[in-house]
Design a protein around this motif. Structure first.
Motif, short mmCIF file in Angstrom:
data_model
loop_
_atom_site.label_atom_id
_atom_site.label_comp_id
_atom_site.label_asym_id
_atom_site.label_seq_id
_atom_site.Cartn_x
_atom_site.Cartn_y
_atom_site.Cartn_z
N SER A 3 0.79 -1.21 -0.15
CA SER A 3 -0.04 -0.07 -0.09
C SER A 3 1.02 1.26 0.09
O SER A 3 2.07 1.23 0.80
CB SER A 3 -1.00 0.14 1.39
N ARG A 4 0.20 2.28 -0.70
CA ARG A 4 1.04 3.54 -0.59
C ARG A 4 0.48 4.35 0.25
O ARG A 4 -0.46 4.14 0.76
CB ARG A 4 0.79 4.15 -2.02
N VAL A 7 -4.78 9.28 1.92
CA VAL A 7 -5.31 10.51 2.42
C VAL A 7 -6.88 10.33 2.81
O VAL A 7 -7.61 9.52 1.73
CB VAL A 7 -5.50 11.62 1.52
N GLU A 8 -7.40 10.71 3.91
CA GLU A 8 -8.76 10.64 4.04
C GLU A 8 -9.47 11.82 3.58
O GLU A 8 -9.33 13.02 4.45
CB GLU A 8 -9.04 10.30 5.77
N ILE A 9 -10.07 11.81 2.55
CA ILE A 9 -10.55 13.00 1.90
C ILE A 9 -11.91 13.28 2.84
O ILE A 9 -12.33 14.62 2.86
CB ILE A 9 -10.95 13.09 0.38
N GLY A 10 -12.51 12.43 3.36
CA GLY A 10 -13.57 12.88 4.27
C GLY A 10 -13.89 11.72 5.02
O GLY A 10 -12.85 10.58 4.96
N LEU A 11 -14.84 11.60 5.97
CA LEU A 11 -14.64 10.42 6.80
C LEU A 11 -14.91 9.22 6.22
O LEU A 11 -15.89 8.81 5.36
CB LEU A 11 -16.09 10.53 7.63
N ASN A 12 -13.80 8.22 6.55
CA ASN A 12 -13.85 6.97 6.19
C ASN A 12 -13.96 6.94 4.52
O ASN A 12 -14.25 5.74 4.23
CB ASN A 12 -14.98 6.15 6.77
N ARG A 13 -13.52 8.04 3.83
CA ARG A 13 -13.50 7.72 2.37
C ARG A 13 -11.86 8.11 2.09
O ARG A 13 -11.51 9.35 2.34
CB ARG A 13 -14.38 8.76 1.66
N PHE A 14 -11.39 7.19 1.38
CA PHE A 14 -9.82 7.31 1.25
C PHE A 14 -9.35 7.45 -0.15
O PHE A 14 -10.09 7.15 -1.14
CB PHE A 14 -9.15 6.16 1.97
N ALA A 15 -8.29 8.15 -0.29
CA ALA A 15 -7.61 8.41 -1.77
C ALA A 15 -6.42 8.10 -1.56
O ALA A 15 -5.51 8.56 -0.51
CB ALA A 15 -7.99 9.82 -2.38
N ARG A 16 -5.61 7.51 -2.49
CA ARG A 16 -4.13 7.48 -2.45
C ARG A 16 -3.51 8.71 -3.17
O ARG A 16 -4.08 9.30 -3.93
CB ARG A 16 -3.70 6.20 -3.23
N ARG A 17 -2.44 8.82 -2.73
CA ARG A 17 -1.79 9.97 -3.12
C ARG A 17 -0.76 9.56 -4.31
O ARG A 17 -0.04 8.90 -4.12
CB ARG A 17 -0.73 10.73 -2.03
#
Lengths: 378, 378, 378, 378
Positions: A3-4, A7-17
């Motif tokens: 895993s890289r 970022v947690e863009i909002g509550l419990n929603r993640f995005a990779r940088r």
């Protein structure tokens, strides 16, 4: 899967940088070398090239004649088997029409859509491949995944050396409810020629495409800085990260198979010699380059640029451009000498110098060069 | 080696995070001082300067006459031993030609390549050094690493005070398969004059160059904001980080040798008084400045700018510019007073004020001033 | 409440890190699908739509006629019950006046303020709703929270299907010292029609609005890229984060109620098909779109754009624009085919393709697509 | 001292991460209020103001007449005791000269330097203060730290209400080798009027200035978006962070003294109503505003702008501007109504609305509003 950073863009929603090529740069390390002691050679399957160049299959820069010239300069030219040269017996008037439209402004998308509405003729595919073979260079053509089964017989019968199966986004698992989809794995297994396939956008897709038996995987979804895939589809692939992820897939697949090395070919806004060096430094084995070749005086569209996805009948993406003036011969664009300092000529001579100034002898070693994030791009 | 923040750009591929000078700024701390109580003096080997200025060895700003003027204003002028003044007996017509070409647009790279194709004459090197010596200022000339062994005898015979061995990227370990490379360590050991060498881009290269016996190490690979090293070679050195890393190498080398202090000279887009202050605040002992000096009315190219790397015969990098109008005498550019507020005149008077407003008496103390990352540049 | 990344901007003063839609992008995963196997259908309460579109209630793009056309194309048109169509018996001369003023430059705010100074006529509300009902489409009108109690009776009597209570910033708890404020919870409980309410900016407000009994909550405070809420009020809602937070509120409320699913409708600079895809990918159930519809040839203001908040009598926010030329019919803008590649036509055909290329069959699944932060927007 | 996030810019060299006001925004929380229930009142020492406004002491916007108008609108006008009104018996011809020079382009710095070379006349200070006192408003004048001891007697004798000791960078500990420096602590202890002092850039300087006995501390070093302190001196103070740090100093000093509350007045590119709201939200008690007031039709320079530091005789910083057209009366600029939506009129009416929409009744509560970092500024 490893895993890289996320970022947690909002509550419990993640995005990779993710990082784009132009965010990453090369840092000279403590050793330097003579330019003449450096090799930029690249080999895929039985084919060896002096420069790690695979052209974009864009009609704007690749005709049979320029594919030959690219081969003679040490790279691999890829003709689009679904482009103007296989739709028209004589595409020159079409080129002229596009160039005339582009004289003052980028030609309209609608015009592209119109000229690409002409059907592909399988016998023209054969004729174009024969023309390239006769010149003695390694030959390659591109087909789309959708038309692979239909067009591959003509392509293979004509004796192509390498088959490029390329769409914007290609997966090893296409699901359809309408008949059966192309099974890349069994299709490739039945072929005698090596296949390059893509574009892939992440570790998983790259790994799955490697498992189809492909010799090379194209990483990246956008072919040039005129692409609008982000505005149209909301899709963006920060290329430095995608290359590094695909290189990780290459290592894992090498281990999994006990030695099969699948080449990673980077594709996406690689438009300067600096971008070429960055892409290879991030882990690519070769680069797919298109747009800068339009500055060669041999470019069939006379300096105009478009990518084939810009001609899509219902959802065109990517743009067209007004022509740029010729900056020199194709050989000069690729190998120098340069008379400008914008990074758009002597593309592979510059790579050689970067390798020398950072102390690396060959491309495989150069994939370990020190990188830095940050700082101002030129 | 100590480690800085790293970023995982893709799976298992890491890059260090670097900061450019313009991302870093100085924060006033709780004390202030009178401007008149502040010293900007700098001493390297036996040579003392009132301002920590080493000029770029660019023909656009340094002639023997301007090197003398820089010395009289308290800094160190560096003449390029491989520039116009040592290629031409009378370079004035060449300057005129470049200025004429630049009247409306930046002069073409090809013209630069052409005027620099003229061979260097060793006896002109001697004559130029003599001219500067006769004026009573500290003399310095720059040679490239490739031509050091060839040209150094003439340079030394002429009685230069400081030798600057400078290329874009220089290492202490140049590897070649063609004959033998310059061994900086033994070369410097044999010399009677102190040597400044660079550019270096990171801790390791800086440390290795310090171990060659150099009196000063130049940090940074790009000389000005017209540089295109990033577009051409994919190489970028965020300078604030590079300076801080080199300062760490200076500390470690000081400890390793029990007291040898090697000066760190920052080079790269230092084009305002603000950038000078930042570079010193990050840990530099002096700054290499070129482009802003073209606004002095004594500048030999009349306001036009180019860096020597822009004249490279096969791979020019960096740019040329149309002329800027003169902003005042060289002394006014360096020491004020300023009649504009763009940070391009009174370069070292502004430094003195920054030191006063942050409460520091001398440059060595000022290297500890508080820094901030972020905020909007002017 | 769950917590997101926070930044310490100064000592003991914290701010949450938020991401805008254009910072987030979709990454294709390993599977692809046929475009024809994908559904973009959306259902709220008893109403089913083929595309997840709720129009902004802007007079610039929604007349009764265009609301009908939107409904026929599969979306939900929302007429402003406090707009030109309910202030003027015949608003066409007003539109003409605004369009004339806009021919060369954006029409002045003062002119907007003037035309919106005309009082709202309740009987015109009834007449406009009747016109839309007669066309057989699902009808919706927007009222402001301040005027909800005054205007709702006319709206409901006219048989509207969905009521949209929308202001820039709406809370479930309005505090006043002057009489009593609208109690959303009891107001909604007494209604027979479902209510969509907003805009909300974070998890808490979204959750509280869900608890009022609303069927849908609008997330976001700015309607378009001409908004100036940030310059005027210092208020900014990075939308990707706000959507994800509201989606978390939706999950928590679903759990709290044992099954009530309140729809999240994203609003704010959703002006390309790419932005639509991103908003849904971040967790929205539908998108509120306005500005791009002005390129439809049916748009009542002939290509001019303004949002109603730009007409505020004392504190206008948001802007007006010069007209854009028509890009095609409303159906073409929504469903294609596109003849340009800027992401502003075939808005929902593009969404369908993004879903296909990332392997998702329906919108609910698509909310789980992989996201990436970083990379260069087109 | 408490610590904020730090970044290692290079090996063992650290910088604090700072945020500018425009990186921070306000997020509406779950409650809203009526605009009429909100108070923007501010009180410092015995003086109460309806709006938390302290003007910049710039001659471009503050004459005795406009200081009176600001007072009548509810704010505090600050006249520069070292400006045009105390150098010239009749400054109107000087204003005319500057305005004429500015008609087409920003007036040259050299012209500013020239008009400010005229000496300050103490008796004119008295006359100007008398004029303001006679109008019945709270009076304040600004002196520089260097001239405080010289000019304060005239200022105090004339009966000023508040004394503002302001320079770009002011410390509580000025060190000099030439005679004795102003001891702020003993100077303030001897005064009968409250003192506002600054600018300070961080926690420490703010705390030390609070300990001098000042009633208010100005935070920030740059007065406007034309400032060039960063280019000239390398000094930058990300204001959101500086305000929050100073607010922490205010809390610590309040605790240390068992109840002395020193006001934090933010200064630096506060040029829109949005910036005013952000500055207060970050912890400021009041804002110092200058540049936007030049759009008032009463502005003495007719729309031209300059800050006094732009007139520095040896090292001017900051810029001058061509005139902007008048946007309305001073009262309209401060209190509305606005006829544009750019955030530059109705500056404090907008603040009131932001407070209402986020549910806060007064400024002290509003300092706790939720903040977000990120997202696109308008």
């Amino acid at each position: 899967m490893p895993s890289r950073d996320t970022v947690e863009i909002g509550l419990n929603r993640f995005a990779r940088r993710g990082y784009d090529l132009d965010e990453v740069s090369i840092v000279p390390s403590r050793r330097t070398r003579d330019v003449d002691d450096v090799s930029t050679a690249w080999q895929i399957d039985a084919f060896r090239f002096e420069i790690p160049l695979v052209t974009s299959p864009s009609d704007a820069v690749v005709s049979p004649a320029t594919a030959i010239a690219v081969g003679q300069a040490g790279g691999l030219g890829v003709l689009n088997a679904e482009g103007l040269w296989t739709r028209y017996d004589d595409p020159l008037p079409v080129y002229r029409q596009l160039r005339d439209a582009a004289a003052e402004a980028p030609p309209p998308i609608a015009l592209l859509q119109q000229v690409y509405a002409e059907p592909v003729k399988p016998d023209l595919i054969s004729a174009r491949i024969k023309e390239m073979r006769d010149a003695g260079v390694t030959t390659a053509v591109r087909v789309s995944p959708q038309h692979t089964e239909l067009l591959a017989p003509s392509v293979l019968a004509a004796g192509v050396d390498l088959l490029v199966i390329q769409g914007t986004i290609v997966s090893a698992e296409h699901v359809t409810t309408q008949g059966s989809a192309l099974n890349l794995k069994s299709f490739i297994a039945d072929l005698d020629v090596p296949v390059i396939v893509g574009g892939a956008a992440n570790y998983q897709t790259a790994l799955h495409l490697m498992r189809t038996g492909a010799a090379g995987v194209i990483v990246g979804v956008g072919a040039d800085s005129f692409s609008t895939g982000d505005a149209v589809m909301g899709v963006r692939v920060p290329l430095a990260s995608a290359i590094a992820d695909a290189a990780a897939a290459r290592r894992d697949y090498l281990d999994e198979t006990g030695g099969r090395y699948v080449h990673v070919i980077a594709n996406g806004r690689i438009e300067t010699s600096g971008a070429i060096a960055r892409a290879l430094a991030c882990g690519a084995d070769a680069v797919q380059v298109g747009e800068p070749l339009r500055a060669a005086k041999e470019a069939p569209a006379g300096g105009v640029w478009w990518d084939s996805v810009a001609a899509h009948p219902r959802l065109p993406r990517g743009g067209t451009s007004a022509p740029v003036p010729a900056a020199g011969s194709l050989e000069q664009v690729l190998l120098g000498p340069a008379e400008t300092s914008d990074g758009r000529t002597n593309l592979f001579g510059a790579l050689r110098r970067t390798m020398a100034k950072t102390g690396y002898r060959d491309l495989k070693e150069f994939q370990r060069v020190d990188l830095v994030i940050g700082g101002r791009p030129d």
